[in-house]
Motif scaffolding. Structure first.
Motif, PDB file in Angstrom:
ATOM      1  N   ALA A 118      45.968  29.102  26.899  1.00 37.40           N
ATOM      2  CA  ALA A 118      46.074  28.005  27.715  1.00 37.40           C
ATOM      3  C   ALA A 118      45.714  26.744  27.060  1.00 37.40           C
ATOM      4  O   ALA A 118      44.787  26.873  26.353  1.00 37.40           O
ATOM      5  CB  ALA A 118      45.503  28.469  29.048  1.00 37.40           C
ATOM      6  N   LEU A 119      46.566  25.544  27.334  1.00 33.25           N
ATOM      7  CA  LEU A 119      46.136  24.427  27.052  1.00 33.25           C
ATOM      8  C   LEU A 119      45.304  23.827  28.321  1.00 33.25           C
ATOM      9  O   LEU A 119      45.789  23.684  29.211  1.00 33.25           O
ATOM     10  CB  LEU A 119      47.402  23.565  26.828  1.00 33.25           C
ATOM     11  CG  LEU A 119      48.108  23.909  25.694  1.00 33.25           C
ATOM     12  CD1 LEU A 119      49.340  23.003  25.532  1.00 33.25           C
ATOM     13  CD2 LEU A 119      47.024  23.847  24.344  1.00 33.25           C
ATOM     14  N   GLU A 120      44.095  23.233  27.922  1.00 31.28           N
ATOM     15  CA  GLU A 120      43.400  22.502  29.168  1.00 31.28           C
ATOM     16  C   GLU A 120      44.237  21.455  29.501  1.00 31.28           C
ATOM     17  O   GLU A 120      44.669  20.797  28.850  1.00 31.28           O
ATOM     18  CB  GLU A 120      41.998  22.198  28.620  1.00 31.28           C
ATOM     19  CG  GLU A 120      40.728  22.943  28.967  1.00 31.28           C
ATOM     20  CD  GLU A 120      39.733  22.440  28.818  1.00 31.28           C
ATOM     21  OE1 GLU A 120      39.300  21.275  29.160  1.00 31.28           O
ATOM     22  OE2 GLU A 120      39.046  23.109  27.698  1.00 31.28           O
ATOM     23  N   SER A 121      44.154  21.182  30.961  1.00 33.99           N
ATOM     24  CA  SER A 121      44.763  20.024  31.481  1.00 33.99           C
ATOM     25  C   SER A 121      44.192  19.537  32.623  1.00 33.99           C
ATOM     26  O   SER A 121      43.351  20.182  33.414  1.00 33.99           O
ATOM     27  CB  SER A 121      46.153  20.570  32.005  1.00 33.99           C
ATOM     28  OG  SER A 121      46.891  19.606  32.417  1.00 33.99           O
ATOM     29  N   ASP A 122      44.286  18.492  32.908  1.00 37.26           N
ATOM     30  CA  ASP A 122      43.617  17.493  34.274  1.00 37.26           C
ATOM     31  C   ASP A 122      44.673  17.419  35.217  1.00 37.26           C
ATOM     32  O   ASP A 122      44.361  17.041  36.231  1.00 37.26           O
ATOM     33  CB  ASP A 122      43.119  16.209  33.622  1.00 37.26           C
ATOM     34  CG  ASP A 122      42.120  16.135  32.790  1.00 37.26           C
ATOM     35  OD1 ASP A 122      41.120  17.291  32.717  1.00 37.26           O
ATOM     36  OD2 ASP A 122      41.638  15.286  31.844  1.00 37.26           O
ATOM     37  N   ARG A 123      45.873  17.780  34.831  1.00 37.83           N
ATOM     38  CA  ARG A 123      47.039  17.759  35.843  1.00 37.83           C
ATOM     39  C   ARG A 123      46.842  18.888  36.738  1.00 37.83           C
ATOM     40  O   ARG A 123      46.771  19.762  36.576  1.00 37.83           O
ATOM     41  CB  ARG A 123      48.496  17.732  35.241  1.00 37.83           C
ATOM     42  CG  ARG A 123      48.389  16.596  34.257  1.00 37.83           C
ATOM     43  CD  ARG A 123      49.750  16.655  33.620  1.00 37.83           C
ATOM     44  NE  ARG A 123      50.719  17.845  33.868  1.00 37.83           N
ATOM     45  CZ  ARG A 123      51.692  18.346  33.073  1.00 37.83           C
ATOM     46  NH1 ARG A 123      52.035  17.532  31.983  1.00 37.83           N
ATOM     47  NH2 ARG A 123      52.372  19.190  33.333  1.00 37.83           N
ATOM     48  N   GLU A 124      46.833  18.591  38.055  1.00 38.88           N
ATOM     49  CA  GLU A 124      46.662  19.532  39.149  1.00 38.88           C
ATOM     50  C   GLU A 124      47.777  20.566  39.257  1.00 38.88           C
ATOM     51  O   GLU A 124      47.665  21.729  39.601  1.00 38.88           O
ATOM     52  CB  GLU A 124      46.503  18.690  40.459  1.00 38.88           C
ATOM     53  CG  GLU A 124      45.293  18.272  40.553  1.00 38.88           C
ATOM     54  CD  GLU A 124      45.190  17.436  42.315  1.00 38.88           C
ATOM     55  OE1 GLU A 124      45.613  17.898  43.035  1.00 38.88           O
ATOM     56  OE2 GLU A 124      44.382  16.697  42.427  1.00 38.88           O
ATOM     57  N   ILE A 125      49.037  20.222  38.567  1.00 39.23           N
ATOM     58  CA  ILE A 125      50.195  21.024  38.690  1.00 39.23           C
ATOM     59  C   ILE A 125      50.041  22.107  37.783  1.00 39.23           C
ATOM     60  O   ILE A 125      50.601  23.074  37.987  1.00 39.23           O
ATOM     61  CB  ILE A 125      51.504  20.083  38.745  1.00 39.23           C
ATOM     62  CG1 ILE A 125      52.583  21.376  39.032  1.00 39.23           C
ATOM     63  CG2 ILE A 125      51.596  19.608  37.331  1.00 39.23           C
ATOM     64  CD1 ILE A 125      53.815  20.506  39.174  1.00 39.23           C
ATOM     65  N   VAL A 126      49.429  22.019  36.805  1.00 41.19           N
ATOM     66  CA  VAL A 126      49.058  22.885  35.754  1.00 41.19           C
ATOM     67  C   VAL A 126      48.178  23.764  35.896  1.00 41.19           C
ATOM     68  O   VAL A 126      46.953  23.835  36.189  1.00 41.19           O
ATOM     69  CB  VAL A 126      48.761  22.110  34.511  1.00 41.19           C
ATOM     70  CG1 VAL A 126      48.589  23.083  33.246  1.00 41.19           C
ATOM     71  CG2 VAL A 126      49.827  21.093  34.040  1.00 41.19           C
ATOM     72  N   ASP A 127      48.497  25.166  35.776  1.00 39.27           N
ATOM     73  CA  ASP A 127      47.483  26.132  35.830  1.00 39.27           C
ATOM     74  C   ASP A 127      46.709  26.607  34.615  1.00 39.27           C
ATOM     75  O   ASP A 127      47.709  27.212  33.520  1.00 39.27           O
ATOM     76  CB  ASP A 127      48.274  27.740  36.520  1.00 39.27           C
ATOM     77  CG  ASP A 127      47.251  28.687  36.629  1.00 39.27           C
ATOM     78  OD1 ASP A 127      46.032  28.512  36.320  1.00 39.27           O
ATOM     79  OD2 ASP A 127      47.731  29.961  36.945  1.00 39.27           O
ATOM     80  N   ASP A 128      45.785  26.154  34.450  1.00 37.47           N
ATOM     81  CA  ASP A 128      45.149  26.507  32.841  1.00 37.47           C
ATOM     82  C   ASP A 128      43.845  27.637  33.151  1.00 37.47           C
ATOM     83  O   ASP A 128      43.063  27.670  32.286  1.00 37.47           O
ATOM     84  CB  ASP A 128      44.672  25.324  32.230  1.00 37.47           C
ATOM     85  CG  ASP A 128      43.486  24.388  32.898  1.00 37.47           C
ATOM     86  OD1 ASP A 128      43.373  24.863  34.150  1.00 37.47           O
ATOM     87  OD2 ASP A 128      43.074  23.417  32.479  1.00 37.47           O
ATOM     88  N   SER A 129      44.011  28.436  34.157  1.00 39.95           N
ATOM     89  CA  SER A 129      42.881  29.107  34.655  1.00 39.95           C
ATOM     90  C   SER A 129      42.917  30.450  33.820  1.00 39.95           C
ATOM     91  O   SER A 129      42.211  31.501  33.998  1.00 39.95           O
ATOM     92  CB  SER A 129      42.699  29.573  36.025  1.00 39.95           C
ATOM     93  OG  SER A 129      44.049  30.075  36.294  1.00 39.95           O
ATOM     94  N   PHE A 130      43.912  30.471  32.982  1.00 37.06           N
ATOM     95  CA  PHE A 130      44.190  31.707  32.156  1.00 37.06           C
ATOM     96  C   PHE A 130      43.645  31.661  30.665  1.00 37.06           C
ATOM     97  O   PHE A 130      43.818  30.785  30.134  1.00 37.06           O
ATOM     98  CB  PHE A 130      45.586  32.530  32.189  1.00 37.06           C
ATOM     99  CG  PHE A 130      46.645  31.337  31.547  1.00 37.06           C
ATOM    100  CD1 PHE A 130      47.011  31.549  30.290  1.00 37.06           C
ATOM    101  CD2 PHE A 130      47.113  30.410  32.301  1.00 37.06           C
ATOM    102  CE1 PHE A 130      47.928  30.738  29.622  1.00 37.06           C
ATOM    103  CE2 PHE A 130      47.971  29.430  31.627  1.00 37.06           C
ATOM    104  CZ  PHE A 130      48.320  29.587  30.445  1.00 37.06           C
ATOM    105  N   ASP A 131      43.379  32.843  30.139  1.00 39.13           N
ATOM    106  CA  ASP A 131      43.106  32.756  28.618  1.00 39.13           C
ATOM    107  C   ASP A 131      44.245  33.081  27.853  1.00 39.13           C
ATOM    108  O   ASP A 131      44.255  32.089  26.738  1.00 39.13           O
ATOM    109  CB  ASP A 131      41.921  33.937  28.312  1.00 39.13           C
ATOM    110  CG  ASP A 131      40.865  33.752  29.132  1.00 39.13           C
ATOM    111  OD1 ASP A 131      40.159  32.695  28.913  1.00 39.13           O
ATOM    112  OD2 ASP A 131      40.169  34.660  29.429  1.00 39.13           O
TER     113      ASP A 131
END
Length: 73
Positions: A16-29
């Motif tokens: 996952a790429l870390e993101s500050d955008r609310e629409i992006v799910d970056d909660s996975f490895d």
């Protein structure tokens, strides 16, 4: 390798790429995409012994959650 299962066209994996955008799910490895020739190939892949074994012996012991999206173009 899942690439050796008949009907599998492509297998890709990444983190996952870390993101500050609310629409992006970056909660996975780790994410993985597997492309198939057709719906019949997807069904055969799900039942294939290599997929069954890898899921039970490798994947499930390592993860808390699995999310699957089936889609076609």
């Amino acid at each position: 390798s899942f690439r050796n299962i008949p009907g599998v066209l492509e297998v890709r994996a990444g983190t996952a790429l870390e993101s500050d955008r609310e629409i992006v799910d970056d909660s996975f490895d780790v994410a993985m995409t597997v492309s198939f020739a057709d719906t019949a190939s997807l069904k055969a892949y799900l039942a294939h012994p290599l997929h069954q074994k890898a899921t039970k012996e490798v994947l499930l012991p390592l993860v808390k959650k699995i999310v699957v999206y089936d889609f076609q173009e």
